[in-house]
Design an enzyme around this catalytic site. Structure first.
Site, short mmCIF file in Angstrom:
data_model
loop_
_atom_site.label_atom_id
_atom_site.label_comp_id
_atom_site.label_asym_id
_atom_site.label_seq_id
_atom_site.Cartn_x
_atom_site.Cartn_y
_atom_site.Cartn_z
N ARG A 1 -12.94 -3.70 48.40
CA ARG A 1 -13.58 -5.01 48.59
C ARG A 1 -12.94 -5.73 49.76
NH1 ARG A 1 -14.53 -9.88 44.13
NH2 ARG A 1 -16.01 -11.05 45.41
N GLY B 1 -5.87 -21.94 33.58
CA GLY B 1 -4.97 -20.86 33.92
C GLY B 1 -5.74 -19.57 34.15
N GLN C 1 -7.46 -13.61 32.41
CA GLN C 1 -7.23 -12.17 32.41
C GLN C 1 -6.12 -11.82 33.40
OE1 GLN C 1 -10.67 -9.86 33.39
NE2 GLN C 1 -9.63 -7.89 33.22
N GLY D 1 -7.89 -7.18 40.53
CA GLY D 1 -7.77 -8.61 40.31
C GLY D 1 -7.44 -9.42 41.56
N GLU D 2 -7.75 -8.88 42.74
CA GLU D 2 -7.41 -9.60 43.97
C GLU D 2 -8.13 -10.94 44.05
OE1 GLU D 2 -7.70 -9.18 48.84
OE2 GLU D 2 -7.69 -7.35 47.61
N ARG D 3 -9.35 -11.00 43.54
CA ARG D 3 -10.08 -12.27 43.57
C ARG D 3 -9.35 -13.35 42.77
NH1 ARG D 3 -13.83 -13.78 39.76
NH2 ARG D 3 -15.21 -15.51 40.30
N ARG D 4 -8.84 -12.99 41.59
CA ARG D 4 -8.07 -13.94 40.78
C ARG D 4 -6.78 -14.35 41.49
NH1 ARG D 4 -7.60 -10.06 36.20
NH2 ARG D 4 -9.14 -8.86 37.36
N GLU E 1 -13.68 -0.94 38.81
CA GLU E 1 -13.75 -2.33 38.38
C GLU E 1 -14.74 -3.12 39.23
OE1 GLU E 1 -10.80 -6.09 37.53
OE2 GLU E 1 -10.96 -5.27 39.54
N ARG F 1 -18.37 -4.66 37.99
CA ARG F 1 -18.55 -6.11 38.06
C ARG F 1 -19.56 -6.51 39.14
NH1 ARG F 1 -14.22 -9.24 35.90
NH2 ARG F 1 -12.54 -7.97 35.04
#
Length: 298
Positions: A52, A71, A74, A91-94, A125, A129
């Site tokens: 991504r 917060g 996940q 989880g780079e977006r988070r 992932e 998604r």
């Protein structure tokens, strides 16, 4: 992680893939994974191999506001990258949104995986998604094939998609750079791009599609007209070259037999002891079925 273990994961989907990594192997004397914990956000870095590349600013801002209130729900999956340093697996977006929210620490799940498995998880992932645009997805598939000798069948099992989906995605990488940019920006859909990838002038057709707001079906009709025009040009070239060969009854019968077997028009042209066989298809689905019938391995 051994090749056998990697192969056993194939076809089991995102939940099974990540679930397996979340749990230590029963054969291990000690767990090879760390407990969930908080780590300084500056100790976590992005994975340069993450397929991504595009992150919508408005979407990140929305997530950032949610993180300020609730917060990170996940935890971010990471792996070790040196002393007290970590690299993101998923989880780079988070992580980006947490930076925008001003978090000092973030919750992580630390997993001991190799480059191949980390890339698998990142692609699976994101695909599940629907976070990747069509071009990023194709580039991720290409990366797995180039670096880890995946076949298209194996990739399809890993991501829970058909082999034809993988094949059609990879064809997008054959598009000219200008058309790929339209695809990455969202001006052109994957369906549009697949329809024109094999045409004589994808750039011109892409511009026409964007300008007139044409549907995918319209794009397919344009591609069909382009193919018919190309076939007509080839026929004219053949005639102008003085080719007036009359096919014998055996050749005509063989052409019919092959056409019936493949479900596609087949033409034979003998040249001495050799010759050429021409098979016509009208869609990528027909091409994919032809490859299957011919026993394509990749």
């Amino acid at each position: 992680m051994s090749e056998d273990v990697s192969k056993k994961r194939l076809g089991r989907g995102l939940a099974a893939l990540i679930g397996e990594i979340d749990q230590p192997s029963a054969a291990q004397a000690k767990p090879s994974v760390s407990a969930d914990r908080l780590v300084p956000i500056e100790h976590v870095s992005r994975n340069p191999r993450n397929p991504r590349r595009s992150f919508d600013t408005a979407d990140l801002e929305d997530l950032s506001r949610s993180i300020r209130q609730h917060g990170i729900v996940q935890p971010i999956m990471v792996r070790g990258a040196g002393a007290d340093r970590f690299e993101i697996i998923a989880g780079e977006r988070r992580w980006r949104a947490a930076q925008m929210a001003g978090l000092v620490e973030i919750p992580v799940i630390v997993r001991d995986v190799d480059d191949k498995t980390a890339l698998e998880i990142a692609i699976v992932e994101n695909v599940q998604r629907s976070d990747l645009n069509a071009l990023e997805e194709a580039q991720g598939y290409e990366q797995l094939i180039a670096q880890y000798d995946y076949t298209q069948n194996d990739l399809g099992e890993v991501i829970g998609k058909s082999r034809s989906h993988v094949a059609n995605s990879l064809r997008l990488l054959k598009l000219p750079e200008e058309v790929r940019a339209m695809l990455a920006e969202g001006a052109l859909s994957a369906g549009h791009a697949r329809a024109i990838v094999s045409t004589s002038d994808p750039v011109a057709l892409a511009k026409l599609i964007v300008r007139d707001g044409l549907s995918v079906r319209d794009a397919e009709r344009l591609a069909q007209k382009d193919a018919e025009k190309a076939n007509s040009s080839r026929d004219l070239e053949t005639k102008s070259a003085g080719s007036t060969e009359t096919k014998d009854a055996d050749t005509v019968a063989l052409e019919k037999s092959l056409t019936d077997f493949l479900g596609l028009k087949v033409q034979l042209a003998h040249k001495g002891q050799g010759g050429q066989m021409r098979i016509e298809y009208k869609s990528l689905e027909q091409l994919d079925e032809l490859c299957r019938l011919l026993g394509e391995k990749n």
